[in-house]
Write a protein that holds these residues in place. Sequence first.
Motif, PDB file in Angstrom:
ATOM      1  N   MET A   1     -40.056  79.520   4.199  1.00  0.00           N
ATOM      2  CA  MET A   1     -39.408  78.731   3.168  1.00  0.00           C
ATOM      3  C   MET A   1     -40.198  77.437   3.033  1.00  0.00           C
ATOM      4  O   MET A   1     -40.575  76.833   4.039  1.00  0.00           O
ATOM      5  CB  MET A   1     -37.968  78.412   3.553  1.00  0.00           C
ATOM      6  N   VAL A   2     -40.439  77.051   1.805  1.00  0.00           N
ATOM      7  CA  VAL A   2     -41.111  75.786   1.535  1.00  0.00           C
ATOM      8  C   VAL A   2     -40.151  74.933   0.721  1.00  0.00           C
ATOM      9  O   VAL A   2     -39.527  75.410  -0.221  1.00  0.00           O
ATOM     10  CB  VAL A   2     -42.433  76.007   0.766  1.00  0.00           C
ATOM     11  N   VAL A   3     -40.030  73.668   1.112  1.00  0.00           N
ATOM     12  CA  VAL A   3     -39.161  72.729   0.418  1.00  0.00           C
ATOM     13  C   VAL A   3     -40.020  71.544   0.004  1.00  0.00           C
ATOM     14  O   VAL A   3     -40.795  71.019   0.797  1.00  0.00           O
ATOM     15  CB  VAL A   3     -38.001  72.249   1.327  1.00  0.00           C
ATOM     16  N   ALA A   4     -39.886  71.129  -1.253  1.00  0.00           N
ATOM     17  CA  ALA A   4     -40.649  69.985  -1.757  1.00  0.00           C
ATOM     18  C   ALA A   4     -39.844  69.275  -2.834  1.00  0.00           C
ATOM     19  O   ALA A   4     -38.874  69.817  -3.363  1.00  0.00           O
ATOM     20  CB  ALA A   4     -41.996  70.444  -2.316  1.00  0.00           C
ATOM     21  N   SER A   5     -40.277  68.075  -3.161  1.00  0.00           N
ATOM     22  CA  SER A   5     -39.604  67.276  -4.182  1.00  0.00           C
ATOM     23  C   SER A   5     -40.561  66.910  -5.299  1.00  0.00           C
ATOM     24  O   SER A   5     -41.763  66.771  -5.081  1.00  0.00           O
ATOM     25  CB  SER A   5     -39.069  65.964  -3.576  1.00  0.00           C
TER      26      SER A   5
END
Length: 108
Positions: free
Chosen positions: A27-31
């Motif tokens: 899972m990759v999380v970014a803003s």
Amino acid sequence: MQHLDDDQAQDIVSIDLDGKSSIADHMVVASGRSTRQVASIAQKLAEKMKQDGYGPIRLEGLPAADWVVIDAGDVVVHLFRPEVRSFYNIERMWSFGDDEKLAAGGNA
């Protein structure tokens, strides 16, 4: 994910889901700074993932672009506006058993 860096995504975190879930391996999380940037990053990344052979790519949340999910099977990418990301704090939910900094909601 170099493409997220290239599109100026912020606070990129990768979470290994091996042994935690069968929904994906990573899972990759970014803003993004705004809904416009989140939508742009999501569209470019989904297209690049298709070109790289990730198979069917599903995009959810694009019209509002507060939280966009790109589901590429083995990899799931969550792109948020910063306020929405803080509210849901999914890094904490999925990082159990990982290092203390990430589990506390910090940036890796």
